[in-house]
Each structure stands twice: as structure tokens, then as C-alpha cells.
Design a protein around this motif. Sequence first.
Motif, PDB file in Angstrom:
ATOM      1  N   ASP A  56      -1.865  -6.121  -4.499  1.00  0.00           N
ATOM      2  CA  ASP A  56      -0.991  -4.974  -4.246  1.00  0.00           C
ATOM      3  C   ASP A  56      -1.645  -3.667  -4.669  1.00  0.00           C
ATOM      4  OD1 ASP A  56       1.106  -6.296  -3.035  1.00  0.00           O
ATOM      5  OD2 ASP A  56       2.178  -6.655  -4.916  1.00  0.00           O
ATOM      6  N   SER A  57      -2.304  -3.650  -5.817  1.00  0.00           N
ATOM      7  CA  SER A  57      -2.916  -2.409  -6.287  1.00  0.00           C
ATOM      8  C   SER A  57      -4.083  -1.982  -5.401  1.00  0.00           C
ATOM      9  CB  SER A  57      -3.366  -2.538  -7.741  1.00  0.00           C
ATOM     10  OG  SER A  57      -4.330  -3.554  -7.868  1.00  0.00           O
ATOM     11  N   LYS A  60      -2.540  -0.545  -2.307  1.00  0.00           N
ATOM     12  CA  LYS A  60      -1.946   0.770  -2.589  1.00  0.00           C
ATOM     13  C   LYS A  60      -3.014   1.850  -2.646  1.00  0.00           C
ATOM     14  CE  LYS A  60       2.286  -0.701  -4.813  1.00  0.00           C
ATOM     15  NZ  LYS A  60       3.066  -0.757  -6.049  1.00  0.00           N
ATOM     16  N   THR A  75       4.056   3.605   3.245  1.00  0.00           N
ATOM     17  CA  THR A  75       4.491   2.652   2.237  1.00  0.00           C
ATOM     18  C   THR A  75       3.777   1.320   2.434  1.00  0.00           C
ATOM     19  OG1 THR A  75       6.430   1.649   1.199  1.00  0.00           O
ATOM     20  CG2 THR A  75       6.448   1.798   3.591  1.00  0.00           C
ATOM     21  N   LEU A  76       3.920   0.455   1.437  1.00  0.00           N
ATOM     22  CA  LEU A  76       3.371  -0.895   1.486  1.00  0.00           C
ATOM     23  C   LEU A  76       4.534  -1.866   1.389  1.00  0.00           C
ATOM     24  CD1 LEU A  76       0.891  -2.825   1.342  1.00  0.00           C
ATOM     25  CD2 LEU A  76       1.073  -2.654  -1.133  1.00  0.00           C
TER      26      LEU A  76
END
Length: 107
Positions: A56-57, A60, A75-76
Motif C-alpha cells: 500500500d505504501s 501511495k 485515490t487508492l
Amino acid sequence: MARENRHVYSTDRGRIAEKSPQEKRHQGSAIVRIQRETKGRKGKGVTCVRGLAGTDSELKRMLAEMKKRCGCGGTLKDGVIEIQGDKRAEIKTLLEARNYTVKLAGG
């Protein structure tokens, strides 16, 4: 109704932080697909990027770079990067510069 016994503050340690959940890793594919979608968004189009591998990071960070390059929001969601507007050409050049195999999907 049972109450959850959860400490949020202690006099000897101060505020007690909750444990963060494990970071989710998303599986990528050999081809990154870029698609424009309007369904379920009241006619507003977004550009969806699917197939990028990473946590996720990491995704992002990639999202932040795309938003900066395109000059718009995004957005994710569940490993899919959504950028506001039809920005397929800008995202394609950005990903190809990073040696991804990119395919424009859909219409």
C-alpha cells in the motif's frame, strides 16, 4: 451488551497506540492496464490503473507522483489507483518511463 476492555491511556506510559494492521501486498501482472471509467460515479470520469505490484505504501507513493504529474486528485482503492479525469496519456508516459509494459484498456 458486553463492553470491550480497551485501554487508551495509562498514567505510567501516556497514550496507548493501537497496533497498526499489517500492510497489504498487492499482486501485479506483467501488463499494467489503464482504463477510463464513469460507471457509478454520476458521469464523472476517472482513470483507473490496475496491475501494479507493491505494498500500500509503495502504491501511495506512485499515486502521489501521478497526481503531481497530472495536476489532479486521486485515490487508492484495493490496489487500484484512481486518478480524476481522463489522464491516460500522461500516466502511460510516466509508467513507460519506469519500464512498465502498459496497455490502454477499454474505450
